[in-house]
Design an enzyme around this catalytic site. Structure first.
Site, PDB file in Angstrom:
ATOM      1  N   HIS A  81       0.819  -1.211   0.000  1.00 16.01           N
ATOM      2  CA  HIS A  81       0.000   0.000   0.000  1.00 16.01           C
ATOM      3  C   HIS A  81       0.858   1.267   0.000  1.00 16.01           C
ATOM      4  O   HIS A  81       2.017   1.274   0.438  1.00 16.01           O
ATOM      5  CB  HIS A  81      -0.924   0.019   1.224  1.00 16.01           C
ATOM      6  CG  HIS A  81      -0.187   0.106   2.528  1.00 16.01           C
ATOM      7  ND1 HIS A  81       0.318   1.281   3.031  1.00 16.01           N
ATOM      8  CD2 HIS A  81       0.148  -0.850   3.427  1.00 16.01           C
ATOM      9  CE1 HIS A  81       0.923   1.053   4.177  1.00 16.01           C
ATOM     10  NE2 HIS A  81       0.840  -0.239   4.445  1.00 16.01           N
ATOM     11  N   ARG A 130      -6.085   1.104   3.975  1.00 18.62           N
ATOM     12  CA  ARG A 130      -4.965   1.590   3.178  1.00 18.62           C
ATOM     13  C   ARG A 130      -4.631   0.648   2.034  1.00 18.62           C
ATOM     14  O   ARG A 130      -4.232   1.096   0.957  1.00 18.62           O
ATOM     15  CB  ARG A 130      -3.744   1.845   4.066  1.00 18.62           C
ATOM     16  CG  ARG A 130      -3.225   0.662   4.891  1.00 18.62           C
ATOM     17  CD  ARG A 130      -2.216   1.158   5.920  1.00 18.62           C
ATOM     18  NE  ARG A 130      -1.563   0.120   6.703  1.00 18.62           N
ATOM     19  CZ  ARG A 130      -2.037  -0.381   7.835  1.00 18.62           C
ATOM     20  NH1 ARG A 130      -3.206   0.043   8.303  1.00 18.62           N
ATOM     21  NH2 ARG A 130      -1.364  -1.300   8.502  1.00 18.62           N
ATOM     22  N   GLU A 184      -1.484  -6.490   7.796  1.00 14.82           N
ATOM     23  CA  GLU A 184      -0.151  -6.284   8.359  1.00 14.82           C
ATOM     24  C   GLU A 184      -0.031  -7.091   9.650  1.00 14.82           C
ATOM     25  O   GLU A 184      -1.041  -7.429  10.280  1.00 14.82           O
ATOM     26  CB  GLU A 184       0.051  -4.794   8.644  1.00 14.82           C
ATOM     27  CG  GLU A 184       1.379  -4.410   9.256  1.00 14.82           C
ATOM     28  CD  GLU A 184       2.580  -4.820   8.414  1.00 14.82           C
ATOM     29  OE1 GLU A 184       2.925  -6.015   8.457  1.00 14.82           O
ATOM     30  OE2 GLU A 184       3.156  -3.948   7.733  1.00 14.82           O
ATOM     31  N   HIS A 254       0.455  -5.478   2.657  1.00  9.83           N
ATOM     32  CA  HIS A 254       1.331  -4.746   3.569  1.00  9.83           C
ATOM     33  C   HIS A 254       2.750  -5.287   3.539  1.00  9.83           C
ATOM     34  O   HIS A 254       3.002  -6.385   3.023  1.00  9.83           O
ATOM     35  CB  HIS A 254       0.763  -4.825   4.981  1.00  9.83           C
ATOM     36  CG  HIS A 254      -0.666  -4.413   5.059  1.00  9.83           C
ATOM     37  ND1 HIS A 254      -1.067  -3.137   5.387  1.00  9.83           N
ATOM     38  CD2 HIS A 254      -1.802  -5.114   4.799  1.00  9.83           C
ATOM     39  CE1 HIS A 254      -2.391  -3.058   5.333  1.00  9.83           C
ATOM     40  NE2 HIS A 254      -2.859  -4.250   4.991  1.00  9.83           N
TER      41      HIS A 254
END
Length: 326
Positions: A81, A130, A184, A254
């Site tokens: 991202h 994100r 993440e 991520h």
């Protein structure tokens, strides 16, 4: 010696014929079918005179015997991202759900331009905004002009209310699957803390071990090893089978979940993966062929656009895409 890998910019490259040229195995109501339930809730109903609408979300493990023609290769695009608001503030983010900065938005758009001629049939993101913003913004630049649509399977009502009734609209859409397994890694008690202040408090070496070691988790958080267990298992169960069917996949996720997947794809050791650096918003391309992953955009290769994934299918795909758009 640990392998240090950085992402090369990917230019106008492609490796597969347009997705609508495939012989589809899939039912017509793809945008209402969560991955774990799709093979049970919907059945393929096609006569000799009918061609089902492409639904890249039907479980291949349940339908392989129905295949009439399987592509021999597929594209896999990985994008970390763009910069988030907490990246900008130098805070540990982990699984806290924060959006992109203005710079992050620009990075996502630029990533979309770099992959604009690589075919995409199906998108996977994490459950965090994100990553989803990055995928959506990137696809605004894609030359196929298809619309990414997030599948909502959190309840029966969500599935019903998000139903798409137009077959033509479905053909011009790309399913987006959001999966928490691609999140993440969870940074535990470090989430929300400033990285520099944390280093001053606990010591640079301790924070480095929490951030970069493979086995050591931060307080009440996940180690990279723990993140890899969920991310790679999800990749093997849900994403790799789609590639085996010839579906071209984009993953927006991520740093640590993608490092875990790259570790699997490139067969890196736990020591090598700790030195793997992924820049925000820079796509990395793999070609899946003969049950093997071949990385393109390697930093040791040439940088000219169109080199890394050049095959006969590239010229065919780009010619058909130009004919369609013009």
């Amino acid at each position: 010696m640990a392998t240090v890998v950085s992402h090369q910019l990917i230019g106008s490259i492609a490796s597969h014929s347009p997705s609508n040229s495939k012989h589809s195995l899939f039912p017509t109501d793809s945008f209402n079918v969560p991955i774990k339930f799709r093979q049970n809730r919907f059945k393929l109903e096609a006569t000799a005179s009918q061609t089902p609408v492409l639904d890249p979300l039907l479980s291949p493990s349940k339908t392989t015997t129905l295949s009439k023609k399987k592509s021999n290769e597929a594209s896999l695009i990985l994008i970390r991202h763009g910069e988030s608001l907490w990246n900008e503030k130098n805070l540990f983010t982990g699984c806290v759900d924060v959006p992109l900065t203005e710079k992050g938005v620009a990075e996502a758009i630029q990533a979309g331009k770099r992959i604009s001629t690589i075919p995409v049939d199906l998108i996977f993101t994490s459950s965090l905004i994100r990553a989803q913003m990055t995928a959506m913004l990137a696809m605004t630049q894609h030359r196929c002009k298809k619309v990414p649509i997030i599948l909502h399977d959190e309840s029966e009502k969500a599935q019903t209310w998000s139903h798409v009734f137009s077959e033509e609209t479905r053909k011009q859409s790309i399913p987006v699957v959001a999966a928490w397994q691609l999140n993440e890694r969870m940074y535990g008690e470090l989430q929300g803390l400033n990285k520099e202040e944390t280093a001053e408090r606990y010591g640079t070496q301790q924070v480095h071990e929490w951030r970069r070691s493979y086995h050591i988790p931060p307080p009440k958080g996940e180690s990279l090893e723990m993140c890899a267990e969920r991310a790679v298992a999800y990749f093997e169960d849900n994403i790799q089978p789609e590639l085996a069917l010839g579906n071209n996949v984009l993953i927006a996720a991520h740093g640590n979940s993608l490092r875990s997947i790259i570790m699997y794809l490139d067969k890196l050791t736990s020591q090598e993966v700790t030195s793997l650096e992924l820049s925000t918003g820079l796509p990395l391309l793999y070609i899946f062929k003969d049950r093997k992953f071949m990385r393109r955009g390697s930093p040791v290769g040439p940088t000219e656009a169109g080199v890394y994934a050049y095959t006969k299918r590239l010229a065919q795909y780009r010619q058909k895409l130009d004919e369609t758009l013009n």
